[in-house]
Every structure is written in C-alpha cells, then in structure tokens.
Scaffold this active site. Structure first.
Site, PDB file in Angstrom:
ATOM      1  N   CYS A 135       1.010  -1.000   0.060  1.00 19.64           N
ATOM      2  CA  CYS A 135      -0.109  -0.005   0.188  1.00 19.64           C
ATOM      3  C   CYS A 135       0.935   1.341   0.039  1.00 19.64           C
ATOM      4  O   CYS A 135       1.573   1.457   1.081  1.00 19.64           O
ATOM      5  CB  CYS A 135      -0.778  -0.071   1.315  1.00 19.64           C
ATOM      6  SG  CYS A 135      -2.146   1.600   1.224  1.00 19.64           S
ATOM      7  N   CYS A 183      -4.987   6.066  -3.834  1.00 19.57           N
ATOM      8  CA  CYS A 183      -4.335   4.715  -3.812  1.00 19.57           C
ATOM      9  C   CYS A 183      -2.892   5.000  -4.328  1.00 19.57           C
ATOM     10  O   CYS A 183      -2.796   5.514  -5.570  1.00 19.57           O
ATOM     11  CB  CYS A 183      -5.102   3.854  -4.931  1.00 19.57           C
ATOM     12  SG  CYS A 183      -4.203   2.224  -5.064  1.00 19.57           S
TER      13      CYS A 183
END
Length: 299
Positions: free
Chosen positions: A87, A230
């Site tokens: 991530c 993101c």
C-alpha cells in the site's frame, strides 16, 4: 478483544487503522479487521496496518531474511480483511506511525527499510512528507476489457503490477471520469486470477507542464471499494500514461486524486527502472477499542 489501542491516519484521504503489535500477539482475524474498518459500526477505514517486528512474524521474517536493516513488517489488510501485497499511501502513514510511537528513527538523508508482502521497501523523508521506492514494475500483458458502471462503452485496460495488480483505463474527458459509478466494482474480462485495482485516468490539458506530466485519477480497490486515493494505483496510472504518451513523455508526474495530490517519479536502479511515490502522511487521532471486535454484517 478489550483494550486494543489504535491510531487513525491517512495519506491523501486513503485512511487506515494502525496497531502497534511489536511481538506479534494481535494477528486479527479477517472478521475483526472488517469490524474495525466498518464506517458505521467500527472506527472506519480503507484498511488496517499492523506494525509487527519482522522477527516476530513468520511472513515478515521470510521477507526480511538477509536484510539486517529491516526491523518492521507492515501487515496490511484491506477493509474486508483480505491481505494485500503493498500500500503506497499506507507505508507512508505506517512510517509516520512508527516515528510517532518511538518505534523507529529516520534521520534526514536516511531511509527506513520496511518489509511488505511486495518486498522490502525503503522510505525516506521528502518535501511532501515521505517518498517510497516501490521497486520494479511489470507493464502490459493480455488486454483486459473494463466495463465501469456509469461509463457507456467498455474500454480496454492496461495491466500494471507495482507490486499490487492494477488495470488502468483511459477515459475521454473529465465529465466521463466524474460520471463513473465506483460504488460498484468494475467488471473485468477476463478477470485477473488475484483480482485487480482499477484506475480511471484522464490527462490534464496540456498533459505536460514544465516537464511534469499531470493526470487525474479515480480508483476502485479490490477489498475496499472506491477510495479517495491509492498510492500504488497512482504509480500504475502514471506508468500507463507515460506508456501511452510515447518516448518523449516525462519521468516525473503529478497525480490528482479526490483526496489530494501524489508525486510519481521513475528512476534508474541497478536491477532496472524503479518507480517512486511521494506524498503526505497524517496521523489524526488515537483511541482504544472498548470491547470485543464482534463481526457486523453491515458495512
């Protein structure tokens, strides 16, 4: 599980529940993670970041083997409790959390090496907050046709692995980007075996300003739904845009997402080209979960 201490943080609106678990004693079940991330019955987040010493976690130890500089493993789980490789926003927030908790130090000019399921990733300070080297990437492969609710015509998507699997779709204009309904998952044909995050991209006009490429992006993340940002998706979108733009395209990009702006830079490395992501990381508040993490059927 009474007395679970946590911190809430975000990177450009991509938000996380962070838990310090140095000795690996709180490996939460998927249902417990989903409970924490529930925006009505829990804390609310796009995912959970568990900070565990690599030596105290079998998965982390296997990733960190041979790298004595790695102390921490970032155990990242999506909002539905499923595990993800990496991530890009999360690792910046994870770094800010380690520093705030006194679990690590990061001197100016240095790098903190963190084990993730996508490999060991070095994080350094920069003018926006933190920058992380996401490593190498894979671009292309079998074409994926993407049907997005709210977008009238299915579009071809470009597969990008960095290290999470992504499918990037170019849209005709900003109105089409705004009209896309990402409350429902886009349909991918064929469906990648491990699923994929889907990024919808529209270029700025002009695409390049003062040597920097600029695009706008929205994203649907597997296991979390639409998020405000993101990090690895921004990197994938910039890589796709550079590929589409041709040989004269820049290697520095700014990616506008609903939660802010991220920087992406492609850089040479001994093992081939890497991609670096930069942006802010903010810790919002800390608290303690008051009782058992009961599973909720509603999210």
């Amino acid at each position: 599980m009474a007395g679970l201490r946590f911190t809430k943080g975000h990177g450009t609106g991509n938000d996380f529940v962070l838990i310090a678990d140095p000795d690996g004693e709180q490996d939460l079940a998927p249902s417990e993670i989903a409970r924490l991330c529930d925006r009505r019955f829990g804390v609310g987040a796009d995912g959970v970041l568990r900070a565990v010493r690599a030596a105290a976690d079998a998965e982390g130890a296997a990733i960190a083997v041979g790298d004595p500089e790695v102390e921490w493993f970032m155990d990242y789980r999506n909002a539905d409790g499923s595990a993800a490789e990496m991530c890009g926003n999360g690792i910046r927030v994870f770094t800010a959390f380690l520093l705030a908790e006194g679990l690590a130090t990061l001197p100016d000019g240095g790098a903190l090496r963190i084990a993730t399921r996508g490999g060991v990733r070095p994080v350094r300070r920069d003018g926006t907050g933190f920058a992380v080297d996401l490593g190498g990437y894979a671009l292309g492969g079998p074409e994926v046709l993407v049907q997005v609710p709210g977008v009238q015509v299915a579009r071809p998507g470009l597969a990008v692995t960095v290290p999470n699997p992504h499918v990037v779709v170019a849209l005709a204009d900003g109105d089409e980007l705004d009209a896309a309904d990402l409350t429902r998952p886009p349909r991918l044909e064929p469906e990648p075996p491990a699923g994929a995050n889907v990024e919808l991209v529209h270029p700025a006009d002009p695409l390049v300003q003062e040597g920097v490429g600029r695009i706008r992006m929205r994203v649907h993340e597997r296991g979390s739904g639409e998020t405000l940002s993101c990090g690895t998706g921004a990197a994938a979108a910039a890589l796709a845009a550079r590929s589409w733009a041709g040989l004269a395209a820049p290697s520095v990009w700014r990616v506008a997402v609903p939660g802010g702006e991220l920087g992406v830079r492609m850089l040479a490395a001994d093992d081939g080209e890497h991609v670096e992501l930069s942006g802010p990381a903010e810790l919002v508040y800390s608290g303690e979960w008051p009782g058992p993490l009961r599973t909720s059927s509603t999210r």
